[in-house]
Motif scaffolding. Sequence first.
Motif, PDB file in Angstrom:
ATOM      1  N   UNK A  97       0.840  -1.210   0.000  1.00 34.23           N
ATOM      2  CA  UNK A  97       0.000   0.000   0.000  1.00 34.23           C
ATOM      3  C   UNK A  97       0.869   1.252   0.000  1.00 34.23           C
ATOM      4  N   UNK A  98       1.946   1.243   0.755  1.00 39.94           N
ATOM      5  CA  UNK A  98       2.853   2.387   0.806  1.00 39.94           C
ATOM      6  C   UNK A  98       3.569   2.559  -0.524  1.00 39.94           C
ATOM      7  N   UNK A  99       3.948   1.456  -1.163  1.00 41.59           N
ATOM      8  CA  UNK A  99       4.582   1.541  -2.483  1.00 41.59           C
ATOM      9  C   UNK A  99       3.629   2.141  -3.509  1.00 41.59           C
ATOM     10  N   UNK A 100       2.350   1.809  -3.394  1.00 44.61           N
ATOM     11  CA  UNK A 100       1.340   2.313  -4.329  1.00 44.61           C
ATOM     12  C   UNK A 100       1.055   3.789  -4.074  1.00 44.61           C
ATOM     13  N   UNK A 101       0.927   4.156  -2.795  1.00 48.00           N
ATOM     14  CA  UNK A 101       0.574   5.535  -2.421  1.00 48.00           C
ATOM     15  C   UNK A 101       1.475   5.985  -1.273  1.00 48.00           C
ATOM     16  N   UNK A 102       2.692   6.418  -1.578  1.00 46.09           N
ATOM     17  CA  UNK A 102       3.649   6.773  -0.519  1.00 46.09           C
ATOM     18  C   UNK A 102       3.247   7.976   0.324  1.00 46.09           C
ATOM     19  N   UNK A 103       2.246   8.726  -0.101  1.00 49.72           N
ATOM     20  CA  UNK A 103       1.799   9.883   0.674  1.00 49.72           C
ATOM     21  C   UNK A 103       0.579   9.575   1.532  1.00 49.72           C
ATOM     22  N   UNK A 104       0.179   8.320   1.574  1.00 50.82           N
ATOM     23  CA  UNK A 104      -0.994   7.923   2.330  1.00 50.82           C
ATOM     24  C   UNK A 104      -0.619   7.705   3.794  1.00 50.82           C
ATOM     25  N   UNK A 105      -0.978   8.654   4.630  1.00 42.68           N
ATOM     26  CA  UNK A 105      -0.585   8.572   6.041  1.00 42.68           C
ATOM     27  C   UNK A 105      -1.238   7.393   6.753  1.00 42.68           C
ATOM     28  N   UNK A 106      -2.430   6.993   6.323  1.00 41.02           N
ATOM     29  CA  UNK A 106      -3.111   5.862   6.962  1.00 41.02           C
ATOM     30  C   UNK A 106      -2.334   4.561   6.751  1.00 41.02           C
ATOM     31  N   UNK A 107      -1.781   4.370   5.563  1.00 42.13           N
ATOM     32  CA  UNK A 107      -1.002   3.153   5.304  1.00 42.13           C
ATOM     33  C   UNK A 107       0.246   3.117   6.185  1.00 42.13           C
ATOM     34  N   UNK A 108       0.930   4.257   6.300  1.00 44.03           N
ATOM     35  CA  UNK A 108       2.105   4.327   7.178  1.00 44.03           C
ATOM     36  C   UNK A 108       1.730   4.055   8.630  1.00 44.03           C
ATOM     37  N   UNK A 109       0.635   4.659   9.063  1.00 43.40           N
ATOM     38  CA  UNK A 109       0.193   4.478  10.441  1.00 43.40           C
ATOM     39  C   UNK A 109      -0.204   3.028  10.720  1.00 43.40           C
ATOM     40  N   UNK A 110      -0.922   2.429   9.788  1.00 45.16           N
ATOM     41  CA  UNK A 110      -1.367   1.054   9.986  1.00 45.16           C
ATOM     42  C   UNK A 110      -0.196   0.073   9.976  1.00 45.16           C
ATOM     43  N   UNK A 111       0.770   0.296   9.071  1.00 39.13           N
ATOM     44  CA  UNK A 111       1.945  -0.582   9.073  1.00 39.13           C
ATOM     45  C   UNK A 111       2.729  -0.389  10.373  1.00 39.13           C
ATOM     46  N   UNK A 112       2.846   0.863  10.818  1.00 40.53           N
ATOM     47  CA  UNK A 112       3.536   1.120  12.080  1.00 40.53           C
ATOM     48  C   UNK A 112       2.847   0.457  13.260  1.00 40.53           C
ATOM     49  N   UNK A 113       1.534   0.509  13.280  1.00 35.93           N
ATOM     50  CA  UNK A 113       0.778  -0.122  14.362  1.00 35.93           C
ATOM     51  C   UNK A 113       0.971  -1.630  14.335  1.00 35.93           C
ATOM     52  N   UNK A 114       0.940  -2.231  13.148  1.00 35.62           N
ATOM     53  CA  UNK A 114       1.135  -3.678  13.032  1.00 35.62           C
ATOM     54  C   UNK A 114       2.550  -4.058  13.459  1.00 35.62           C
ATOM     55  N   UNK A 115       3.521  -3.238  13.104  1.00 31.66           N
ATOM     56  CA  UNK A 115       4.899  -3.505  13.526  1.00 31.66           C
ATOM     57  C   UNK A 115       5.052  -3.344  15.031  1.00 31.66           C
ATOM     58  N   UNK A 116       4.344  -2.405  15.606  1.00 27.59           N
ATOM     59  CA  UNK A 116       4.353  -2.235  17.054  1.00 27.59           C
ATOM     60  C   UNK A 116       3.809  -3.492  17.725  1.00 27.59           C
ATOM     61  N   UNK A 117       2.709  -4.026  17.195  1.00 27.30           N
ATOM     62  CA  UNK A 117       2.115  -5.244  17.742  1.00 27.30           C
ATOM     63  C   UNK A 117       3.055  -6.444  17.610  1.00 27.30           C
ATOM     64  N   UNK A 118       3.886  -6.416  16.583  1.00 27.16           N
ATOM     65  CA  UNK A 118       4.827  -7.514  16.360  1.00 27.16           C
ATOM     66  C   UNK A 118       6.118  -7.341  17.158  1.00 27.16           C
ATOM     67  N   UNK A 119       6.255  -6.221  17.877  1.00 31.09           N
ATOM     68  CA  UNK A 119       7.448  -5.980  18.683  1.00 31.09           C
ATOM     69  C   UNK A 119       8.621  -5.430  17.895  1.00 31.09           C
ATOM     70  N   UNK A 120       8.372  -4.921  16.716  1.00 27.65           N
ATOM     71  CA  UNK A 120       9.421  -4.331  15.877  1.00 27.65           C
ATOM     72  C   UNK A 120       9.436  -2.823  16.148  1.00 27.65           C
ATOM     73  N   UNK A 121       9.974  -2.465  17.307  1.00 28.45           N
ATOM     74  CA  UNK A 121       9.828  -1.113  17.860  1.00 28.45           C
ATOM     75  C   UNK A 121      10.413  -0.009  16.985  1.00 28.45           C
TER      76      UNK A 121
END
Length: 138
Positions: A97-121
């Motif tokens: 999603x970020x590759x498709x739309x690099x200016x989409x803040x929701x995609x960045x936020x959602x990937x960050x949240x998923x990485x947070x849940x996975x412990x990838x701080x």
Amino acid sequence: ARAHLARAVASASVAPPTSQAIPKNVTNVNARPSRRQTALALFAAGATSLAPGVNAAVAAAGAADKPVDMRALVRAFDDAMAAGADFEAADKAWTRAIDIAPLNSAAWSNRGTKRLQAGRWAEARDDLDRSVELSADL
């Protein structure tokens, strides 16, 4: 006393709404949105807004000129939402999603949240920082 109480309760109850009270385009007001509707709402919320200080960096990267393939973006959001607790699949979908739309803040936020849940701080922090940079309303 019970009859009086029953009459009071009956007179205080609210009648169910009539069909005229419900807008014609609403079929079930209690229905949960589909993953597609959720993805579209998330995209609309974070579409392509730029924070004032980010314009030069984004333009230098060429992201501002890149057209967004909306169908591919919605598919990426759908895939990420469907991944559930499969962090690797969700991360790949959010990255797509970020590759498709690099200016989409929701995609960045959602990937960050998923990485947070996975412990990838550290990666989560970087993604969430980028989301904030792209969100003009924050």
